[in-house]
Design a protein around this motif. Structure first.
Motif, PDB file in Angstrom:
ATOM      1  N   LYS A  36      35.202  35.919  39.370  1.00  0.00           N
ATOM      2  CA  LYS A  36      35.795  37.277  39.673  1.00  0.00           C
ATOM      3  C   LYS A  36      35.431  38.729  38.304  1.00  0.00           C
ATOM      4  O   LYS A  36      34.702  38.389  38.035  1.00  0.00           O
ATOM      5  CB  LYS A  36      37.342  37.360  39.838  1.00  0.00           C
ATOM      6  CG  LYS A  36      37.736  36.306  40.988  1.00  0.00           C
ATOM      7  CD  LYS A  36      39.222  35.803  40.494  1.00  0.00           C
ATOM      8  CE  LYS A  36      39.610  35.306  41.646  1.00  0.00           C
ATOM      9  NZ  LYS A  36      41.265  34.802  41.918  1.00  0.00           N
ATOM     10  N   CYS A  45      44.263  36.996  37.000  1.00  0.00           N
ATOM     11  CA  CYS A  45      44.415  37.953  37.819  1.00  0.00           C
ATOM     12  C   CYS A  45      45.652  37.012  38.338  1.00  0.00           C
ATOM     13  O   CYS A  45      46.003  37.716  39.465  1.00  0.00           O
ATOM     14  CB  CYS A  45      43.122  37.447  38.683  1.00  0.00           C
ATOM     15  SG  CYS A  45      43.230  35.283  38.751  1.00  0.00           S
ATOM     16  N   CYS A  56      38.234  38.254  35.333  1.00  0.00           N
ATOM     17  CA  CYS A  56      37.988  36.946  34.582  1.00  0.00           C
ATOM     18  C   CYS A  56      37.425  36.225  35.341  1.00  0.00           C
ATOM     19  O   CYS A  56      36.594  36.269  36.158  1.00  0.00           O
ATOM     20  CB  CYS A  56      40.063  36.804  35.096  1.00  0.00           C
ATOM     21  SG  CYS A  56      40.168  36.036  36.513  1.00  0.00           S
ATOM     22  N   CYS A  67      37.447  33.159  36.720  1.00  0.00           N
ATOM     23  CA  CYS A  67      37.473  32.050  38.045  1.00  0.00           C
ATOM     24  C   CYS A  67      36.836  32.556  39.009  1.00  0.00           C
ATOM     25  O   CYS A  67      35.956  33.342  39.630  1.00  0.00           O
ATOM     26  CB  CYS A  67      39.142  33.124  38.657  1.00  0.00           C
ATOM     27  SG  CYS A  67      40.641  32.619  37.709  1.00  0.00           S
ATOM     28  N   THR A 106      42.607  30.824  40.319  1.00  0.00           N
ATOM     29  CA  THR A 106      43.517  31.867  39.840  1.00  0.00           C
ATOM     30  C   THR A 106      43.517  31.926  38.332  1.00  0.00           C
ATOM     31  O   THR A 106      43.927  30.589  37.780  1.00  0.00           O
ATOM     32  CB  THR A 106      45.346  32.258  40.545  1.00  0.00           C
ATOM     33  OG1 THR A 106      45.699  31.053  40.277  1.00  0.00           O
ATOM     34  CG2 THR A 106      45.012  32.715  42.100  1.00  0.00           C
ATOM     35  N   CYS A 107      44.423  32.672  36.819  1.00  0.00           N
ATOM     36  CA  CYS A 107      44.629  32.644  35.967  1.00  0.00           C
ATOM     37  C   CYS A 107      45.407  33.658  35.614  1.00  0.00           C
ATOM     38  O   CYS A 107      45.846  34.499  36.363  1.00  0.00           O
ATOM     39  CB  CYS A 107      43.290  32.465  35.353  1.00  0.00           C
ATOM     40  SG  CYS A 107      42.035  34.369  34.976  1.00  0.00           S
TER      41      CYS A 107
HETATM   42 ZN   LIG Z   1      41.552  34.299  36.984  1.00  0.00          ZN
END
Ligand SMILES: [Zn+2]
Length: 479
Positions: A20, A41, A23, A25, A37-38
């Motif tokens: 992304k 995000c 980040c 991900c 996701t993290c």
């Molecule tokens: Zn993320």
């Protein structure tokens, strides 16, 4: 036609990065909901975005390939709005200092070349996706944030298109350029290439633009053209009745083939943009820009022109052959092996494209390699098979992946060119048709076609028609 159509397009393109934009991900499509996701995000408090350098370089390539000027300094801004698929409550985008400006794309509609300006290209992050429940889940909505933070560029054109065809051609060219440069896969089904269209009408000769409507989320080329045509007709009717077009956002309903109001300008958001405080200003020096410029390949337009001048093929052929880089490469590999560009072009645009289309395949997955196609064309040149037989052989090559020579041998398709076998066939046909011989000798020379047909039939289509024709003439002209 009293009114001139004015169209400007905004295209959102997903960049082909592995991760992304802010980040690490994955951007992989089709993963289970919310797997990619993290905390960054998901917009958790206290996290900080880190800009993905590859996303910036893809955006630079998109700018350079469309002749945009890259701003040596550009900045990110926050666009604030609430929506369930936007966990941060704002989208990071570029407002006043986008990465690129003042570009253009050349299009060609009905043999008229036209330059369409590109106002700007800016980077931004994508939002997530709402999944609305069906059947027993009716009335529930779910949020999938896998797409949140996926890197995009938005490419904004000048309002310089005057018909749905021009809009479609602009999108065709833009997509080809992005595919050639490899910045995006432009997969419309997966949302990697999405288009909004601004449409207005004005009486011919009037300078100020009319009131425009915006068509949102057009996700197939066919729908884009239909939606624009519908909208032009709708606005024409309003103006003809002396009414005013309302500035609003409309959605295209592809089932009914109509556009529908989504929100009017009064309901439009005030996004309260402000500079993104967590990202530093992005500085692009000449050395970086020039290094990226060197990675831009020969683009479709240049390639098209080169094919026309170097290979002496029609503009139309060159346009079809350069529609994708793989198609152009396939063609060029063939020409390198067998310098007959127009014949090769006919085969690629004809039988080869037909089989691919039937099969739903792209040329990358074509079971007939360039060398195999040339093997087939050489058999025609040598007179081993006729052009008509070659079509049957090609179909078989496509189905089985076998070389032409093998198929010809297996099926006993080789053309009969040796004169003793043909001699026998001709004698039989002539013996059966004394009346026709008489009329030929009385001056009705066109009857030769009848004889050729009979000999071909007797040989089950395998006699070489040129040899048959020649030998028939010799025999008939004997006293
Ligand atoms: Zn993320």
């Amino acid at each position: 036609m009293k009114y001139e159509t004015v169209i400007g397009l905004e295209v959102h393109v997903q960049l082909k990065t592995q991760t992304k934009i802010f980040c690490s991900c994955s951007t992989e499509f089709g993963r289970p909901a919310n797997e990619n996701t993290c905390p960054i995000c998901l917009g958790m408090p206290g996290v900080l975005p880190v800009l993905n350098k590859q996303a910036v370089e893809y955006a630079m390539q998109a700018c350079l390939a469309t002749d945009c000027r890259i701003n040596p300094r550009n900045t990110f801004d926050r666009k604030n709005y609430f929506y369930p698929d936007l966990p941060k409550g704002y989208q990071i985008t570029q407002l006043n200092l986008p990465i690129g400006e003042h570009g253009h794309i050349n299009i060609n509609v009905n043999s008229v070349q036209k330059r369409i300006g590109i106002t700007r290209i800016h980077m931004e992050e994508d939002a997530g996706k709402l999944v609305h429940g069906e059947n027993e889940d009716q009335g529930k909505s779910y949020v999938d944030l896998n797409r949140t933070g996926t890197p995009l560029v938005e490419i904004v054109s000048e309002p310089e298109m005057r018909s749905a065809e021009e809009a479609r051609e602009y999108l065709n060219q833009l997509k080809a350029i992005l595919l050639y440069t490899g910045v995006s896969d432009c997969n419309m089904e997966e949302g990697s290439f999405r288009c909004d269209a601004n449409i207005s009408l004005r009486p011919f000769g009037q300078e100020p633009f009319g009131t425009r409507t915006e068509l949102k989320n057009l996700n197939s080329f066919r729908f884009i053209q239909k939606a624009i045509d519908y909208e032009v007709e709708r606005q024409t009717n309003i103006l003809d009745q002396g009414d005013k077009v309302i500035q609003e956002t409309r959605l295209y309903d592809s089932d009914k083939g109509v556009t529908r109001s989504m929100r009017s300008k009064e309901e439009a958001h005030d996004y309260r943009y402000f500079p993104e405080p967590d990202l530093v200003r992005l500085t692009m020096d000449n050395e970086w820009i020039e290094r990226i410029r060197k990675t831009i390949p020969e683009l479709p337009e240049q390639k098209r022109k080169r094919f026309v001048t170097e290979h002496d093929i029609p503009e139309y052929d060159a346009g079809v052959l350069t529609a994708s880089q793989s198609m152009a490469n396939y063609y060029e590999e063939c020409v390198a092996l067998h310098p007959h560009p127009k014949i090769i072009s006919n085969w690629i645009m004809g039988d080869l494209s037909y089989e691919l289309k039937n099969d739903g395949r792209e040329i990358e997955d074509c079971p007939v390699a360039p060398a195999s196609l040339i093997g087939l064309l050489q058999l025609i040149d040598k007179g081993t098979i006729s052009g008509k037989m070659a079509k049957t052989v090609f179909e078989e090559m496509y189905q089985t992946g076998k070389p032409a020579q093998e198929i010809v041998k297996q099926k006993g398709l080789a053309q009969i060119s040796d004169s003793s076998s043909i001699d026998k066939l001709i004698d039989d046909v002539l013996a059966d048709n004394p009346k026709q011989i008489e009329s030929y000798r009385n001056g009705k020379e066109t009857i030769i076609g009848y004889f050729v047909g009979q000999v071909m039939k007797a040989s089950k289509g395998q006699a070489n028609p040129a040899v048959v024709n020649q030998m028939l003439k010799e025999k008939l002209n004997q006293p």
